[in-house]
Design a protein around this motif. Sequence first.
Motif, PDB file in Angstrom:
ATOM      1  N   UNK A 113     -72.391   7.781  84.128  1.00 57.57           N
ATOM      2  CA  UNK A 113     -72.265   9.201  83.796  1.00 57.57           C
ATOM      3  C   UNK A 113     -71.295   9.361  82.626  1.00 57.57           C
ATOM      4  N   UNK A 114     -71.691  10.145  81.646  1.00 58.33           N
ATOM      5  CA  UNK A 114     -70.838  10.368  80.488  1.00 58.33           C
ATOM      6  C   UNK A 114     -71.086   9.418  79.338  1.00 58.33           C
ATOM      7  N   UNK A 115     -71.990   8.460  79.509  1.00 56.98           N
ATOM      8  CA  UNK A 115     -72.322   7.558  78.401  1.00 56.98           C
ATOM      9  C   UNK A 115     -73.097   8.333  77.340  1.00 56.98           C
ATOM     10  N   UNK A 116     -72.833   8.040  76.063  1.00 49.81           N
ATOM     11  CA  UNK A 116     -73.576   8.713  74.993  1.00 49.81           C
ATOM     12  C   UNK A 116     -74.580   7.745  74.368  1.00 49.81           C
ATOM     13  N   UNK A 207     -72.583  20.720  80.559  1.00 45.52           N
ATOM     14  CA  UNK A 207     -72.391  19.636  81.527  1.00 45.52           C
ATOM     15  C   UNK A 207     -71.796  18.397  80.860  1.00 45.52           C
ATOM     16  N   UNK A 208     -72.167  18.136  79.619  1.00 45.23           N
ATOM     17  CA  UNK A 208     -71.629  16.960  78.925  1.00 45.23           C
ATOM     18  C   UNK A 208     -70.137  17.119  78.659  1.00 45.23           C
ATOM     19  N   UNK A 209     -69.706  18.345  78.347  1.00 50.90           N
ATOM     20  CA  UNK A 209     -68.272  18.591  78.146  1.00 50.90           C
ATOM     21  C   UNK A 209     -67.528  18.405  79.467  1.00 50.90           C
ATOM     22  N   UNK A 210     -68.104  18.940  80.529  1.00 50.19           N
ATOM     23  CA  UNK A 210     -67.498  18.813  81.857  1.00 50.19           C
ATOM     24  C   UNK A 210     -67.394  17.335  82.241  1.00 50.19           C
ATOM     25  N   UNK A 211     -68.460  16.582  81.977  1.00 48.95           N
ATOM     26  CA  UNK A 211     -68.479  15.159  82.333  1.00 48.95           C
ATOM     27  C   UNK A 211     -67.383  14.390  81.612  1.00 48.95           C
ATOM     28  N   UNK A 220     -64.886  19.940  88.646  1.00 48.27           N
ATOM     29  CA  UNK A 220     -65.899  20.148  87.612  1.00 48.27           C
ATOM     30  C   UNK A 220     -66.339  21.610  87.476  1.00 48.27           C
ATOM     31  N   UNK A 221     -66.594  22.337  88.562  1.00 47.65           N
ATOM     32  CA  UNK A 221     -66.944  23.751  88.397  1.00 47.65           C
ATOM     33  C   UNK A 221     -65.817  24.560  87.759  1.00 47.65           C
ATOM     34  N   UNK A 222     -64.568  24.154  88.003  1.00 46.48           N
ATOM     35  CA  UNK A 222     -63.422  24.866  87.424  1.00 46.48           C
ATOM     36  C   UNK A 222     -63.339  24.578  85.925  1.00 46.48           C
ATOM     37  N   UNK A 223     -63.533  23.311  85.543  1.00 38.48           N
ATOM     38  CA  UNK A 223     -63.541  22.956  84.128  1.00 38.48           C
ATOM     39  C   UNK A 223     -64.657  23.709  83.414  1.00 38.48           C
ATOM     40  N   UNK A 282     -72.829  13.818  75.376  1.00 40.97           N
ATOM     41  CA  UNK A 282     -72.948  12.674  76.285  1.00 40.97           C
ATOM     42  C   UNK A 282     -74.065  13.001  77.267  1.00 40.97           C
ATOM     43  N   UNK A 283     -74.311  12.084  78.162  1.00 43.15           N
ATOM     44  CA  UNK A 283     -75.367  12.284  79.159  1.00 43.15           C
ATOM     45  C   UNK A 283     -74.743  12.528  80.528  1.00 43.15           C
ATOM     46  N   UNK A 284     -74.795  13.773  80.992  1.00 45.83           N
ATOM     47  CA  UNK A 284     -74.130  14.131  82.246  1.00 45.83           C
ATOM     48  C   UNK A 284     -74.924  13.706  83.472  1.00 45.83           C
TER      49      UNK A 284
END
Length: 355
Positions: A113-116, A207-211, A220-223, A282-284
């Motif tokens: 998770x988070x890999x670009x 979602x990518x920013x959150x990840x 995560x929902x707060x971010x 990135x890929x969430x």
Amino acid sequence: MGRRRVNVLLLMVLTVFAAGGIAWLTLFEMHGPASGRVLVDVPRGASTRRIGELLAEAGVLRSRWQFVAVRLLRPRTRLQAGEYAFSKPDTPWHIFERLSTGDVYYYELMVPEGANLFDIGASLERLGLMKKEDFLETARNPAVVKELLAGLAPDAPSLEGFLFPATYRLTRSTPADKLARDMVAQFRKVYASLGGQTPALQTATLASLVEKESAVPAERPVVASVYVNRVTRKMKLDCDPTTIYAALLENRWRGTIYRSDLESTNPYNTYRNPGFPPGPIANPGRRALEAAMHPADTPYLYFVAKADGSGGHNFSEDLAHHQTAVAQYRRGHEKTVTPKPASAAPGRARPHAGK
């Protein structure tokens, strides 16, 4: 004289049967590589004799003629090209059977998770499956993007954000577009299971920013709410990972965020450009997508990492409280963090820091 002829004929028959028996036994002779695993790449269109040579050269068979002998008994069997792994003794007959069923060797590509795109391309190159540049070219090809994201995110600048993190099995001959198709298909499946009611491009981007900014699932929902609140108030996101991504796109990322990176006019740099970047960075994974679809209802506009190394953050709804949290973070790290180069951007009070 007649008896002599009978004896000669009998001897010839016995010789033929003996030779045939020996040949038959060689088809079931156990043989294999001296040690470890060997990989044999069978080219498309290779002749039976050539395949036998490749197997013999690799130590899988004692002789290429063993493979040819099996072919004589199975003339209509179609052999499949590909890379095959051999790690223990086996018979020519069974080896031939494996090639007829296409029991090829699979590599595992683990996409966290988070890999670009750059991370995925580098992983593929390390596995020896394809060059990083070839994967990047495919993932950013407008025709490929249009086809794979049709009805989902037609305005996406690339496949970034839609290559779902998972473990994928590939052969050496798997093309980049086939891998991309499988990864996007997995994204579609997960996206649909979450409801798929929000705009896919905006959801994947948030979602990518959150990840990239959250390590604690519960946060995560707060971010996500922080970014939504800032966009609603027409504030710049000031998100470090977007600045890094902008530098990656321009092939100038040096491992540290410099002032020149913060001042870049690249559309992905949210320190200069208001609103969300043009696309995901990135890929969430599933939980980040869910957080982007359902942000928490908070008044927060800022966050900074806690100094305890937990991966959690302190959230603030005004700049004064955020600056206090930033000061606490810096005091907690001033004895352990290596000073940044003089040309970097030291001491900047970021609206929110990464994890």
